[in-house]
Design an enzyme around this catalytic site. Structure first.
Site, short mmCIF file in Angstrom:
data_model
loop_
_atom_site.label_atom_id
_atom_site.label_comp_id
_atom_site.label_asym_id
_atom_site.label_seq_id
_atom_site.Cartn_x
_atom_site.Cartn_y
_atom_site.Cartn_z
N ASP A 58 -23.21 6.65 1.32
CA ASP A 58 -21.69 6.09 1.28
C ASP A 58 -20.61 7.07 2.03
O ASP A 58 -21.10 7.84 2.87
CB ASP A 58 -21.33 6.64 -0.47
CG ASP A 58 -20.00 6.15 -0.79
OD1 ASP A 58 -19.69 5.04 -0.31
OD2 ASP A 58 -19.33 6.81 -1.22
N GLY A 111 -17.78 0.19 0.65
CA GLY A 111 -16.99 -0.88 0.35
C GLY A 111 -15.70 -1.23 1.28
O GLY A 111 -14.88 -2.25 0.65
#
Length: 1346
Positions: free
Chosen positions: A428, A885
């Site tokens: 991430d 994201g």
């Protein structure tokens, strides 16, 4: 069909205005019978009634199947320990196999040893594991008792009051009263709170690690809403869903005696293990208890996986079984042939037994004799070694984070060796590679960009200070308390830790001092202090000009004020101060204000409201513009708060008293302004408890411009505007953020215009699509179009700088429009069926045609040593993928900053709008890569020069069945892949695709709840205990506090764990095969009769006791290369990726070496004693002694590091053997029938011939291995060996020795010279060449660790 008709009827009621909503003046009552009398709770459910009350007569029938609140995490009890532990241990195939051998040895025709002797190995293994399980279970039992004996205040029907009871005595249906800082003993429905607004705050740190407060609400429309609940007067019946582990959902309803039903949702539920904060008293009724609570159902304990090495081990065990069968078959056939060739049967074999049947019996006898070939103790040894490895990993001081007082957690106990074989890393970005420490950097409002240059310089100063202090301030300022005191309330009890509440032990910790003030998350000085932009402050001060009432000027000012208003109130931030609990900051009773100033301000806000952007006539006021400006744009000191708010009759909340202060310019920057700001901070400090660092950063930014959020209650927000004091903003609705909508909104009643206003913030990709220009005015269209165009340009610039972007928007609702939406919202909020879907639909209906105000750019710095870590992992052969994201530009910028992307890389970008385009693009990119590979001719260099960036839409297409192969083949040519705008589901799908299709070892690392899915899918999951709670940590195999720790975890401990365990397993197979072959060779000289040349006690104890300790030490402490060298030479990690330490060829070479050594060990004593009068046991004594010495010295040869502990264990094992055999031969007369070992070993050890045979046998057996190592390390030394040589010889000392040697030589015959860096000395070439990477070592290497 019944549900369909019900939905249709309810929809008609909504349209017609009946049932749910009648008129704006009288909003619907959520408990009205028309609203609830037809609702149903689908699926399985449970009924809960009060234990003491009107339903007492039916309580036992309803609750008889419900669990009590006593928890038990132990596996056994005193009565069940032995049978259950044996049952679990015999689930292992190896234990069943040896149980079969024990039973087989009881059959007389195949009996090989005494029955008791055959049982010894199995019994020892079972006892050792049973002791380990018992100690672990007793540890769990102690903590279970600690939890179950905690005290809670529970209502007693007998005493008609609340009494103290143990947690384990609480039952479903009990009323529990809690005070501040008390732990919630069970899942309870909140029925009463001492807060006048019916709310309480809980801290869920013990549950999910999040230290920010969560708000919970009392069930609506209870009869005793304003007074303390009396349990006897509670007559409701609770219908809710059955126990489940979903922490974010709770559905049900309370049915009153009047058949009125009130819907229940997650905000009404108090979860076990959470802590009550800032509320004097709460009362709830228990709905789930004990193991049925959500906390316990989410508590899965340590994770167990099968490692890659363990799967390989099982295969080799099967090969050992094959070898055993071959040996037994050979012996059985040989025995049958031998008997058939005899003229007379031996006296020990009856005539009635045929050679074939005798061979069949002998087959099973040899299975018992050669049982040592199957390493029963290997599995136990592997578990012990892994525990030892975990001990050293957890106690590595480099993994300790002093600021967080945390160290690495090893949650998976059996995959340590997988850390040394990782090939793909999925990471991430936010909170993993970055600090997740959001700091407001710059913004754009109404299409105008404000760079905040002084703010940028301020951040540089903080960065320099952090670097000078080792970046300790970054996390130290975030340290949050797990137990905070409420000074204004009675708080006597402290909270417990997560391990305590879940029944797992925790380490003893020193309790924090109650007098120390602990900062809340996201409140470090760098995050709180924002230097305002000079241009933006000047525009605010331009209101003093007479031209401020011009349409364009006031329109831009309206954008600015609304922008900062949105930053201040569009959040769920809880406000407190050091002297007040968080939610006790209440809305003040404000005094009336001058009408002309109010009209002026209302006119200013209405410019952006009623007639959108249309021409307005000058407002009628008698005051000068400058006087109005002074009143509006000045900073005001803290406002005193009264207990309760007093809204005006018309719904407009009047403004507060005006107290002109120095201008915003002075307050925003400059020496005087800074001093004033600091004085205000010290005099009236506000503490913001935010759910995310983004929210905290935006609230602090708004405060820097004088728009300060000062208080929050259920229905109001207290906002201080420059020059106006504190205004009470009526909070109508909060539409929280979710990953689907990617935005959040608040609906408020504006305190000045009395309009219903929606403020929205969210991802730019979503807000820009929702922001549509109003169609009522052409000028508005052109202006909004210009703002959108400029804002998009600025967003792209922010993304290229690596900033996180959020868009801010607004929407003004007409009363009729709001009333229509309110019908749907009330219906959704009170629904039981499909509540989540209805709420989503209602939010989407509201958040349309919004007006774009501007956007913010928030900086999130990289964590320390992230670039070095990623660069080292890439050198180690690990392919790094970033799954985030964020926007594509932001992800690329961060990837460049952390050296994931290099300036020489060819960037392959995949942004497609359709599946067909995606397929075409993937094929085109693949052809282009293959073309460049062909041109270069060196696939390795080309592979290292490609990087791919994929957006979320394209990734969705690429993960489909017919495109995933093309996507995967293209990614194999890339040294790095970045997936942008990816969802949690896509992250897990990518990890699963790479893991299953490429059959590689994968590692996923993240810090948030959105990373849990990919962490669980990967072979190794690593969680970072960051700022987004502990969900990732709880789902991980290993938990670290910083990304940089991954470097040492993989390159050092991963390399060590794999090489140690692989070498230990090979050594186990070697010593077992070597010793078993000795018994097999003897069969050729005893007619394949199954006889052995040693007594059975030595045979059984040889592998069980005499040679069991050295392999354990070998697997725990062996170290081929030092930690410093492994960190500086990441390329050494590739040996583990390729499984070089444990290849099938390595296994069979080890078997061949064992075969050779067994031949030498058997036949040297055989020829030495041939023709002598030595009996059977005299012949076996030197064989056993030689075998022991060969096996122990073999480990010395294979060991890479030897310490005093190795010497003690190796010498101790040899002394133990000789002591045992000597004592055994002196005292045992009938211990091993039919043979008699009395005096045999004593006689052998008294003769020099015995020691000569042992020495010759040992040397001849080990010479080939020594020669092989010498030749291999001379001709083709491995990189690991070269690095190990550098550990042994320091470059500076080596050069000095070579200089002295050169001076003593009359002539030097040097064929080649090499230059050692930092030295002018020329030294001759050696057997190995110094790698370039090793020349940088100028300091002595660290000593060998023991």
């Amino acid at each position: 069909m019944e549900q369909f008709y019900w939905v249709r009827r309810r929809w008609r009621q909504l349209i017609s205005g009946r049932g749910l909503y009648s008129a704006p003046a009288s909003q619907p009552t959520k408990s009205s019978p028309e609203l609830h009398n037809t609702e149903r709770l689908p699926g399985k459910r449970r009924t809960v009634v009060a234990r003491h009350g009107s339903h007492q007569h039916e309580y036992h029938n309803i609750s008889k199947g419900y669990h009590g609140n006593r928890i038990r995490t132990t596996k056994y009890s005193l009565l069940t320990f032995i049978p259950m532990n044996l049952f679990q241990q015999f689930h292992r195939t190896a234990n069943l196999y040896f149980l079969f051998l024990v039973m087989l040895n009881w059959v007389p025709v195949v009996e090989a040893f005494q029955k008791e002797i055959t049982m010894i190995p199995l019994v020892v293994v079972l006892i050792v594991i049973a002791i380990k399980d018992a100690l672990e279970d007793y540890r769990r039992y102690r903590f279970d008792q600690k939890i179950n004996n905690n005290i809670a205040s529970v209502y007693s029907g007998k005493h008609q009051t609340y009494v103290d009871q143990h947690w384990q005595e609480v039952r479903v249906g009990d009323f529990v009263r809690l005070s501040c800082n008390e732990i919630i003993p069970a899942d309870m429905l909140l029925l009463y709170s001492s807060d006048p607004h019916g709310v309480c705050y809980i801290e869920t740190a013990n549950l999910d690690g999040e230290t920010n407060l969560k708000q919970r609400e009392v069930v609506r429309d209870l009869p005793q809403q304003c007074s303390e609940l009396t349990p006897e007067n509670f007559h409701g019946r609770i219908e809710c869903e059955n126990p489940n582990n979903d922490l974010s959902r709770f559905r049900g309803y309370v049915e009153h005696p009047s058949k009125v039903r009130v819907g229940l949702h997650n905000n009404n539920l108090l979860l076990r293990s959470c802590t009550v904060r800032n509320t004097e008293t709460v009362i709830g009724i228990v709905v789930y208890a004990g193991h049925e609570t959500k906390a316990m159902m989410n508590n899965s304990g340590p994770r167990y996986k099968r490692s890659k090495l363990e799967r390989r081990l099982n295969v080799d065990v099967l090969w050992s079984v094959v070898l055993l069968v071959i040996m037994c078959l050979t012996t059985a056939i040989g025995h049958g042939l031998w008997l058939s060739n005899l003229k007379e049967a031996p006296f020990l074999i009856t005539d009635s037994v045929s050679p074939a049947l005798a061979g069949f019996y002998l087959f099973w006898t040899m299975i018992i004799v050669l049982q040592v070939l199957i390493p029963i103790s290997l599995y136990v040894s592997v578990e012990v070694v892994k525990l030892g490895q975990i001990f050293f990993i957890q106690n590595d001081k480099d993994f300790y984070n002093e600021n967080l007082d945390s160290r690495i957690q090893c949650r998976a106990l059996n995959i340590t060796e997988d850390l040394g074989q990782i090939q793909y890393l999925f990471s991430d970005k936010t909170g993993t590679l970055t600090e997740n420490k959001m700091v407001f950097r710059r913004c754009t409002i109404a299409g105008v960009e404000y760079p905040h240059e002084e703010n940028a310089r301020r951040l540089e100063v903080y960065e320099q200070e952090d670097e000078a202090m080792g970046r300790s301030q970054t996390l130290k300022s975030r340290t949050s308390a797990k137990s905070l005191s409420c000074k204004s309330l009675s708080c006597n009890r402290s909270s417990l830790s997560l391990q305590t509440l879940t029944g797992y032990p925790e380490e003893e910790q020193e309790p924090p001092s109650p007098t120390l003030h602990q900062q809340s998350p996201f409140s470090s000085p760098m995050e709180k202090h924002v230097a305002p932009d000079r241009l933006l402050v000047q525009k605010l001060n331009c209101l003093s000009s007479p031209l401020f009432l011009l349409r364009d000027a006031s329109m831009e000012l309206t954008y600015i004020v609304d922008f900062f208003m949105a930053l201040a109130i569009c959040n769920t931030v809880v406000v407190s101060s050091p002297n007040q609990p968080r939610h006790v900051v209440k809305v003040p009773e404000v005094s009336p204000t001058k009408l002309k100033s109010l009209d002026e301000i209302k006119m200013l806000f209405q410019r952006f409201g009623l007639p959108r952007f249309s021409a307005l006539s000058p407002p009628h006021n008698t005051g000068s513009p400058r006087s109005f400006t002074r009143k509006y744009f000045t900073r005001r000191k803290a406002t005193s708060f009264s207990p309760t708010p007093t809204p005006s009759k018309n719904g407009i909340e009047p403004g507060g008293e005006r107290n002109p202060q120095p201008s915003a310019q002075n307050a925003g920057h400059g020496e005087d302004g800074d001093q004033e700001y600091q004085d205000e901070e010290e005099g009236n400090e506000l503490i913001y408890e935010a759910e995310s660092p983004d929210e905290a950063a935006l609230v602090h930014a708004a405060r820097a411009y004088g728009c300060t959020l000062r208080g929050r209650s259920v229905e109001h927000l207290l906002v201080e505007l420059p020059g106006m004091g504190s205004l009470a903003v009526r909070l109508l609705h909060i539409l929280p953020f979710d990953s689907t909508r990617k935005r959040m909104s608040v609906v408020v009643r504006h305190p000045l215009t009395n309009q219903v206003v929606v403020y929205t913030k969210g991802a730019d990709s979503v807000i820009m699509d929702l922001a549509e220009s109003p169609k009522s005015a052409e000028r508005s269209d052109s202006m909004q179009g210009h703002i959108r165009k400029q804002t998009q340009k600025h967003l792209d610039d922010y993304a290229r700088e690596g900033l996180r972007t959020l868009c801010i928007a607004k929407k003004v609702l007409e009363e009729e429009e709001y009333e229509v939406w309110l019908k749907h919202q009330v219906f959704a909020e009170t629904s039981i069926e499909n509540r989540e879907e209805l709420l989503m639909e209602s939010a989407l209906r509201l958040e349309t045609n919004i007006t774009l105000l501007g956007a913010t750019g928030i900086v999130d710095r990289l964590q320390e040593e992230v670039p070095e870590t990623i660069e080292a992992l890439q050198k180690a052969g690990v392919k790094v993928w970033v799954l985030t994201g964020d926007k594509q530009e932001t992800a690329i910028n961060i990837a460049c900053a952390c050296r994931l992307l290099r300036s020489t890389d060819h960037l392959l970008t995949a942004n497609c709008g359709s599946k067909g385009m995606c397929e075409t693009l993937l094929l085109d990119l693949r052809k282009e890569v293959e073309r460049r590979e062909a041109e270069r001719g060196d696939a390795t260099d080309v592979t290292s020069g490609f990087a791919m960036v994929v957006d979320g839409c394209t990734l969705d297409f690429a993960l489909q069945d017919d495109l995933k192969d093309n996507f995967l083949e293209l990614s194999q040519h890339c040294r790095a892949v970045i997936c942008c705008r990816s969802t949690p589901l896509q992250k897990s799908q990518v990890v699963r695709l790479v893991r299953d299709k490429l059959r590689v070892m994968t590692l996923a690392i993240g810090d948030g709840a959105n990373d849990v899915s990919m962490i669980q899918v990967a072979d190794v999951g690593v969680g970072i205990s960051g700022q987004e709670g502990m969900q990732a940590v709880m789902s991980s195999d290993f938990a670290i506090s910083r990304f940089k720790h991954l470097r040492k975890l993989l390159l050092v401990h991963g390399h060590w764990c794999y090489s140690r365990l692989a070498n230990m397993i090979l050594y186990f197979f070697y010593k077992n095969v070597m010793y078993v072959n000795l018994l097999f060779w003897y069969q050729f000289f005893c007619g394949f009769s199954g006889n052995v040349m040693t007594n059975s006690w030595v045979l059984i104890f040889f592998n069980l006791l005499f040679t069991s300790a050295p392999p354990l030490l070998y697997g725990i402490l062996d170290k081929d290369v030092s930690a410093d060298t492994l960190m500086k030479l990441p390329e050494l990690y590739k040996s583990g990726q390729n499984s070089k330490a444990y290849l099938p060829s390595t296994f069979w070479l080890t078997m061949l070496d064992a075969l050779y050594q067994s031949l030498v060990c058997f036949f040297i004593p055989y020829f030495a004693l041939n023709g002598s009068d030595a009996d059977l046991l005299s012949f076996g004594s030197p064989i056993n002694a030689s075998a022991l010495l060969i096996i122990l010295l073999h480990q010395v040869i294979e060991s890479h590091s030897l310490t005093w502990l190795h010497a003690v264990v190796l010498v101790g094992s040899a002394l133990f053997y000789f002591s045992f055999t000597l004592v055994f031969s002196m005292v045992c007369v009938t211990c091993s029938p039919p043979s008699n070992p009395l005096g045999v070993d004593k006689l052998q050890m008294s003769e020099m011939h015995f020691y000569g045979v042992c020495a010759l046998t040992t040397v001849l057996a080990l010479i080939p291995r020594l020669l092989f190592h010498a030749l291999h390390n001379t001709i083709s030394p491995s990189n690991t060996l070269k690095a190990a040589m550098m550990d042994q010889f320091n470059p500076e000392d080596y050069c000095k020795r070579m200089q002295r040697w050169n001076q003593t030589q009359a002539q030097t015959n040097v064929k080649s010279l090499i230059t050692v860096e930092h030295s002018d000395i020329m030294i001759p070439n050696c057997d190995f060449r110094l790698p370039e990477e090793l020349k940088e070592f100028g300091t002595p290497s660290s000593p060998v660790l023991s």
